[in-house]
Design a protein around this motif. Structure first.
Motif, PDB file in Angstrom:
ATOM      1  N   VAL A  49       0.847  -1.193   0.000  1.00  0.00           N
ATOM      2  CA  VAL A  49       0.000   0.000   0.000  1.00  0.00           C
ATOM      3  C   VAL A  49       0.880   1.239   0.000  1.00  0.00           C
ATOM      4  O   VAL A  49       1.794   1.370   0.819  1.00  0.00           O
ATOM      5  CB  VAL A  49      -0.947   0.008   1.218  1.00  0.00           C
ATOM      6  CG1 VAL A  49      -1.735   1.312   1.278  1.00  0.00           C
ATOM      7  CG2 VAL A  49      -1.889  -1.187   1.174  1.00  0.00           C
TER       8      VAL A  49
ATOM      9  N   ARG B 179      -5.232   0.742  -8.443  1.00  0.00           N
ATOM     10  CA  ARG B 179      -6.205   1.211  -7.453  1.00  0.00           C
ATOM     11  C   ARG B 179      -6.915  -0.003  -6.907  1.00  0.00           C
ATOM     12  O   ARG B 179      -7.465  -0.807  -7.649  1.00  0.00           O
ATOM     13  CB  ARG B 179      -7.183   2.186  -8.098  1.00  0.00           C
ATOM     14  CG  ARG B 179      -8.110   2.797  -7.087  1.00  0.00           C
ATOM     15  CD  ARG B 179      -8.935   3.889  -7.701  1.00  0.00           C
ATOM     16  NE  ARG B 179      -9.836   4.410  -6.692  1.00  0.00           N
ATOM     17  CZ  ARG B 179     -10.582   5.477  -6.859  1.00  0.00           C
ATOM     18  NH1 ARG B 179     -10.524   6.121  -8.010  1.00  0.00           N
ATOM     19  NH2 ARG B 179     -11.388   5.903  -5.908  1.00  0.00           N
ATOM     20  N   ASP B 180      -6.881  -0.132  -5.585  1.00  0.00           N
ATOM     21  CA  ASP B 180      -7.518  -1.251  -4.900  1.00  0.00           C
ATOM     22  C   ASP B 180      -8.512  -0.652  -3.913  1.00  0.00           C
ATOM     23  O   ASP B 180      -8.162  -0.365  -2.765  1.00  0.00           O
ATOM     24  CB  ASP B 180      -6.445  -2.086  -4.184  1.00  0.00           C
ATOM     25  CG  ASP B 180      -6.998  -3.345  -3.563  1.00  0.00           C
ATOM     26  OD1 ASP B 180      -8.178  -3.665  -3.806  1.00  0.00           O
ATOM     27  OD2 ASP B 180      -6.252  -4.009  -2.825  1.00  0.00           O
TER      28      ASP B 180
ATOM     29  N   THR C 113      -1.869   0.837  -4.594  1.00  0.00           N
ATOM     30  CA  THR C 113      -0.875  -0.182  -4.254  1.00  0.00           C
ATOM     31  C   THR C 113       0.102  -0.377  -5.408  1.00  0.00           C
ATOM     32  O   THR C 113      -0.175   0.002  -6.537  1.00  0.00           O
ATOM     33  CB  THR C 113      -1.559  -1.541  -3.932  1.00  0.00           C
ATOM     34  OG1 THR C 113      -2.251  -2.008  -5.092  1.00  0.00           O
ATOM     35  CG2 THR C 113      -2.536  -1.422  -2.775  1.00  0.00           C
TER      36      THR C 113
ATOM     37  N   ASN D   2     -10.096   2.121  -2.138  1.00  0.00           N
ATOM     38  CA  ASN D   2      -9.674   3.478  -1.786  1.00  0.00           C
ATOM     39  C   ASN D   2      -8.154   3.602  -1.723  1.00  0.00           C
ATOM     40  O   ASN D   2      -7.632   4.673  -1.483  1.00  0.00           O
ATOM     41  CB  ASN D   2     -10.298   3.858  -0.431  1.00  0.00           C
ATOM     42  CG  ASN D   2     -10.029   5.291  -0.056  1.00  0.00           C
ATOM     43  OD1 ASN D   2      -9.982   6.164  -0.924  1.00  0.00           O
ATOM     44  ND2 ASN D   2      -9.864   5.539   1.220  1.00  0.00           N
ATOM     45  N   LYS D   3      -7.431   2.513  -1.948  1.00  0.00           N
ATOM     46  CA  LYS D   3      -5.970   2.522  -1.783  1.00  0.00           C
ATOM     47  C   LYS D   3      -5.245   2.432  -3.119  1.00  0.00           C
ATOM     48  O   LYS D   3      -5.742   1.847  -4.067  1.00  0.00           O
ATOM     49  CB  LYS D   3      -5.551   1.348  -0.900  1.00  0.00           C
ATOM     50  CG  LYS D   3      -6.103   1.465   0.497  1.00  0.00           C
ATOM     51  CD  LYS D   3      -5.727   0.262   1.330  1.00  0.00           C
ATOM     52  CE  LYS D   3      -6.329   0.467   2.700  1.00  0.00           C
ATOM     53  NZ  LYS D   3      -6.459  -0.753   3.422  1.00  0.00           N
TER      54      LYS D   3
ATOM     55  N   GLU E 162      -5.077  11.032  -1.179  1.00  0.00           N
ATOM     56  CA  GLU E 162      -3.824  11.677  -0.796  1.00  0.00           C
ATOM     57  C   GLU E 162      -3.028  12.201  -1.985  1.00  0.00           C
ATOM     58  O   GLU E 162      -2.011  12.864  -1.790  1.00  0.00           O
ATOM     59  CB  GLU E 162      -2.950  10.698   0.002  1.00  0.00           C
ATOM     60  CG  GLU E 162      -3.513  10.361   1.365  1.00  0.00           C
ATOM     61  CD  GLU E 162      -2.633   9.384   2.106  1.00  0.00           C
ATOM     62  OE1 GLU E 162      -1.527   9.787   2.527  1.00  0.00           O
ATOM     63  OE2 GLU E 162      -3.042   8.210   2.236  1.00  0.00           O
TER      64      GLU E 162
ATOM     65  N   CYS F  89      -0.686   4.632  -0.475  1.00  0.00           N
ATOM     66  CA  CYS F  89      -1.483   5.674   0.172  1.00  0.00           C
ATOM     67  C   CYS F  89      -2.945   5.455  -0.191  1.00  0.00           C
ATOM     68  O   CYS F  89      -3.275   4.519  -0.916  1.00  0.00           O
ATOM     69  CB  CYS F  89      -1.026   7.061  -0.285  1.00  0.00           C
ATOM     70  SG  CYS F  89      -1.251   7.361  -2.052  1.00  0.00           S
ATOM     71  N   THR F  90      -3.807   6.352   0.281  1.00  0.00           N
ATOM     72  CA  THR F  90      -5.191   6.336  -0.181  1.00  0.00           C
ATOM     73  C   THR F  90      -5.281   7.205  -1.428  1.00  0.00           C
ATOM     74  O   THR F  90      -4.446   8.087  -1.650  1.00  0.00           O
ATOM     75  CB  THR F  90      -6.162   6.863   0.891  1.00  0.00           C
ATOM     76  OG1 THR F  90      -5.872   8.223   1.150  1.00  0.00           O
ATOM     77  CG2 THR F  90      -6.082   6.030   2.162  1.00  0.00           C
TER      78      THR F  90
END
Length: 115
Positions: free
Chosen positions: A15, A105-106, A111, A108-109, A21, A17-18
């Motif tokens: 991960v 994108r996973d 990775t 809201n994250k 961010e 960040c979100t």
């Protein structure tokens, strides 16, 4: 050189960040791995945050590394310029472009991807 050749390269699935961010460009240090994340109308992209001219982070001398039009990443130390979509060198002393890092994108994250 591939991003995976760097000894501190994160594993796929790490991960970053979100999604909230990042708007435009943001630099991250993932346990010693220098990463640039770009999120704009063209999508989500990652590059190793090292100028291939002298392997300093693009934001070494300041965080304003995205051109006003959002088209180029600019090394704050040497003024080398790179296409913000492909990472290819556009101008300056760098002889090659930025190394791409696959992101995904996973939910809201954001990775590290498998590619």
């Amino acid at each position: 050189m591939s991003w995976r050749d760097i000894s501190t390269a994160p594993d796929p699935g790490t991960v970053v960040c979100t999604i909230d961010e990042v708007e435009g460009v943001r630099a991250f240090d993932l346990s010693g791995f220098p990463l640039l994340v770009i999120r704009d109308a063209a999508g989500l992209r990652g590059f190793v945050n090292l100028c291939p001219h002298q392997y300093l982070p693009l934001d070494f001398r300041g965080g304003n590394i995205l051109s006003a039009d959002g088209v180029r990443l600019i090394c704050s130390s040497h003024q080398a310029q790179f296409d913000s979509t492909s990472g290819e060198v556009c101008a300056g002393p760098a002889m090659c472009g930025l190394d791409s890092v696959p992101l995904r994108r996973d939910g809201n994250k954001i990775t590290i991807g498998d590619g």
